[in-house]
Write a protein that holds these residues in place. Structure first.
Motif, short mmCIF file in Angstrom:
data_model
loop_
_atom_site.label_atom_id
_atom_site.label_comp_id
_atom_site.label_asym_id
_atom_site.label_seq_id
_atom_site.Cartn_x
_atom_site.Cartn_y
_atom_site.Cartn_z
N ALA A 109 0.84 -1.21 0.00
CA ALA A 109 0.00 0.00 0.00
C ALA A 109 0.87 1.26 0.00
O ALA A 109 2.09 1.19 0.13
CB ALA A 109 -0.91 -0.01 1.22
N ARG A 110 0.20 2.40 -0.17
CA ARG A 110 0.86 3.69 0.01
C ARG A 110 0.38 4.21 1.36
O ARG A 110 -0.54 5.01 1.44
CB ARG A 110 0.43 4.65 -1.11
CG ARG A 110 0.90 4.22 -2.49
CD ARG A 110 0.00 4.78 -3.60
NE ARG A 110 -0.17 6.24 -3.54
CZ ARG A 110 0.72 7.11 -3.96
NH1 ARG A 110 1.84 6.71 -4.49
NH2 ARG A 110 0.48 8.40 -3.87
N LEU A 111 1.00 3.70 2.42
CA LEU A 111 0.42 3.87 3.76
C LEU A 111 0.76 5.20 4.43
O LEU A 111 1.93 5.59 4.52
CB LEU A 111 0.86 2.71 4.66
CG LEU A 111 0.32 2.70 6.09
CD1 LEU A 111 -1.21 2.60 6.10
CD2 LEU A 111 0.91 1.53 6.89
N SER A 112 -0.29 5.88 4.91
CA SER A 112 -0.14 7.02 5.81
C SER A 112 -0.83 6.66 7.12
O SER A 112 -2.00 6.25 7.10
CB SER A 112 -0.81 8.27 5.25
OG SER A 112 -0.11 8.79 4.16
N VAL A 113 -0.15 6.79 8.22
CA VAL A 113 -0.75 6.50 9.51
C VAL A 113 -1.12 7.83 10.17
O VAL A 113 -0.25 8.69 10.36
CB VAL A 113 0.22 5.70 10.41
CG1 VAL A 113 -0.44 5.35 11.72
CG2 VAL A 113 0.67 4.43 9.69
N VAL A 114 -2.42 8.00 10.45
CA VAL A 114 -2.91 9.29 10.96
C VAL A 114 -3.49 9.10 12.35
O VAL A 114 -4.46 8.36 12.54
CB VAL A 114 -3.96 9.88 9.99
CG1 VAL A 114 -4.61 11.11 10.59
CG2 VAL A 114 -3.31 10.23 8.65
N VAL B 266 2.62 6.76 18.48
CA VAL B 266 4.09 6.81 18.45
C VAL B 266 4.70 5.44 18.74
O VAL B 266 5.77 5.12 18.23
CB VAL B 266 4.69 7.89 19.38
CG1 VAL B 266 4.25 9.28 18.95
CG2 VAL B 266 4.38 7.64 20.83
N ASP B 267 4.04 4.63 19.53
CA ASP B 267 4.55 3.27 19.75
C ASP B 267 4.29 2.41 18.52
O ASP B 267 5.15 1.67 18.07
CB ASP B 267 3.91 2.63 20.99
CG ASP B 267 4.56 3.13 22.27
OD1 ASP B 267 5.67 3.70 22.20
OD2 ASP B 267 3.96 2.95 23.35
N LEU B 268 3.07 2.52 17.98
CA LEU B 268 2.67 1.67 16.85
C LEU B 268 3.55 1.90 15.62
O LEU B 268 4.02 0.94 15.01
CB LEU B 268 1.20 1.96 16.50
CG LEU B 268 0.55 1.04 15.48
CD1 LEU B 268 0.43 -0.37 16.03
CD2 LEU B 268 -0.83 1.56 15.08
N ILE B 269 3.79 3.16 15.26
CA ILE B 269 4.54 3.41 14.01
C ILE B 269 5.95 2.86 14.10
O ILE B 269 6.52 2.47 13.08
CB ILE B 269 4.58 4.91 13.60
CG1 ILE B 269 5.16 5.78 14.71
CG2 ILE B 269 3.20 5.37 13.17
CD1 ILE B 269 5.33 7.25 14.31
N ARG B 270 6.50 2.74 15.31
CA ARG B 270 7.85 2.20 15.42
C ARG B 270 7.87 0.69 15.28
O ARG B 270 8.93 0.08 15.22
CB ARG B 270 8.49 2.65 16.74
CG ARG B 270 8.91 4.12 16.66
CD ARG B 270 9.46 4.62 17.95
NE ARG B 270 8.43 4.73 18.97
CZ ARG B 270 8.67 5.04 20.23
NH1 ARG B 270 9.91 5.23 20.63
NH2 ARG B 270 7.68 5.15 21.08
N SER B 271 6.69 0.06 15.24
CA SER B 271 6.61 -1.38 15.00
C SER B 271 6.14 -1.70 13.58
O SER B 271 5.88 -2.86 13.27
CB SER B 271 5.63 -2.03 15.98
OG SER B 271 6.08 -1.81 17.29
N ILE B 272 5.98 -0.69 12.75
CA ILE B 272 5.55 -0.92 11.37
C ILE B 272 6.79 -0.80 10.47
O ILE B 272 7.34 0.29 10.31
CB ILE B 272 4.47 0.10 10.92
CG1 ILE B 272 3.25 0.03 11.85
CG2 ILE B 272 4.05 -0.17 9.48
CD1 ILE B 272 2.18 1.07 11.55
N ASP B 273 7.20 -1.94 9.93
CA ASP B 273 8.44 -1.98 9.19
C ASP B 273 8.20 -1.70 7.70
O ASP B 273 8.42 -2.56 6.85
CB ASP B 273 9.07 -3.37 9.40
CG ASP B 273 10.49 -3.42 8.87
OD1 ASP B 273 11.06 -2.35 8.59
OD2 ASP B 273 11.02 -4.55 8.73
N LEU B 274 7.69 -0.51 7.40
CA LEU B 274 7.39 -0.11 6.03
C LEU B 274 7.77 1.36 5.89
O LEU B 274 7.93 2.06 6.89
CB LEU B 274 5.88 -0.22 5.74
CG LEU B 274 5.19 -1.58 5.77
CD1 LEU B 274 3.69 -1.38 5.58
CD2 LEU B 274 5.76 -2.49 4.70
N SER B 275 7.83 1.82 4.66
CA SER B 275 8.01 3.25 4.43
C SER B 275 6.64 3.92 4.52
O SER B 275 5.78 3.67 3.68
CB SER B 275 8.63 3.45 3.04
OG SER B 275 8.52 4.80 2.69
N ILE B 276 6.41 4.71 5.55
CA ILE B 276 5.08 5.29 5.77
C ILE B 276 5.18 6.80 5.93
O ILE B 276 6.26 7.34 6.15
CB ILE B 276 4.40 4.71 7.05
CG1 ILE B 276 5.21 5.06 8.30
CG2 ILE B 276 4.22 3.20 6.92
CD1 ILE B 276 4.50 4.74 9.61
#
Ligand code: 5GP
Ligand code: MG
Length: 176
Positions: A28-33, A44-54
């Motif tokens: 996907a072209r992921l943006s986490v909002v 802030v905890d979750l995004i550090r566990s997502i191993d993708l370019s976001i």
């Protein structure tokens, strides 16, 4: 304070959810909002566990006054177009209760041109008679129907910085 979810339990589970999200959105072209203010600690905890370019952004929603829900206001003026337009947006909030917050913020993002919108919450409140039309795509924990604070969740703007989720003793509530 009665602790419902410990810091350790939260950290372990958030890493699992982050890994699941990483797999689900690999192409996907992921943006986490994050939904501020309550969703920021989970974000802030979750995004550090997502191993993708976001890409990462924030949207503001407010409905609670003390322990009581009120009218919802949504402000996405701090969310740049490049985070939303033609992107697969994952909305991140602290708790799913009636679902109004996620429904309304999802609508905003689709109107702003998001390619898709999915949702992730730290907590989902269990309801005896669950008539919620939609549910989040990712839920870290289901919790009993009680008012909770900590890990982003407040009571009159306090307790957000607690590393755990708890229920306040009755003596802590101001007369509303
Ligand atoms: P919904 O729109 O799903 O009814 O409610 C979600 C919003 O209500 C959350 O983003 C959160 O701000 C607030 N909320 C719902 N339940 C609680 C709770 O137990 N504690 C706190 N601090 N906020 C809550
Ligand atoms: Mg909120």
């Amino acid at each position: 304070m009665e602790i419902i979810l410990s810091e350790n339990e939260i950290q372990t589970r958030v890493r699992q959810v982050g890994a699941e999200i990483g797999q689900r959105f690999a192409d996907a072209r992921l943006s986490v909002v994050g939904v501020t203010v309550g969703g920021i600690v989970f974000l802030v905890d979750l995004i550090r566990s997502i191993d993708l370019s976001i890409r990462v952004g924030l949207i503001h929603a407010k409905s609670y006054h003390g322990t009581r829900p009120g009218e919802l206001s949504v402000d996405d003026s701090t969310l740049p177009a490049e985070i939303v337009t033609d992107r697969d947006v994952l909305l991140v909030d602290d708790i799913f209760d009636t679902g109004v917050t996620l429904k309304r913020t999802t609508e905003h993002l689709l109107e702003r041109g998001a390619r898709s919108v999915a949702t992730a919450v730290l907590l989902r409140r269990e309801k005896n008679d669950d008539c919620r039309a939609v549910h989040p795509d990712f839920v870290a924990f289901d919790i009993p129907d009680r008012f909770v604070v900590g890990y982003g969740l407040d009571y009159n703007d306090r307790y957000r910085n607690l590393p755990y989720i708890g229920v306040l003793p009755a003596s802590e509530y101001e007369t509303e």
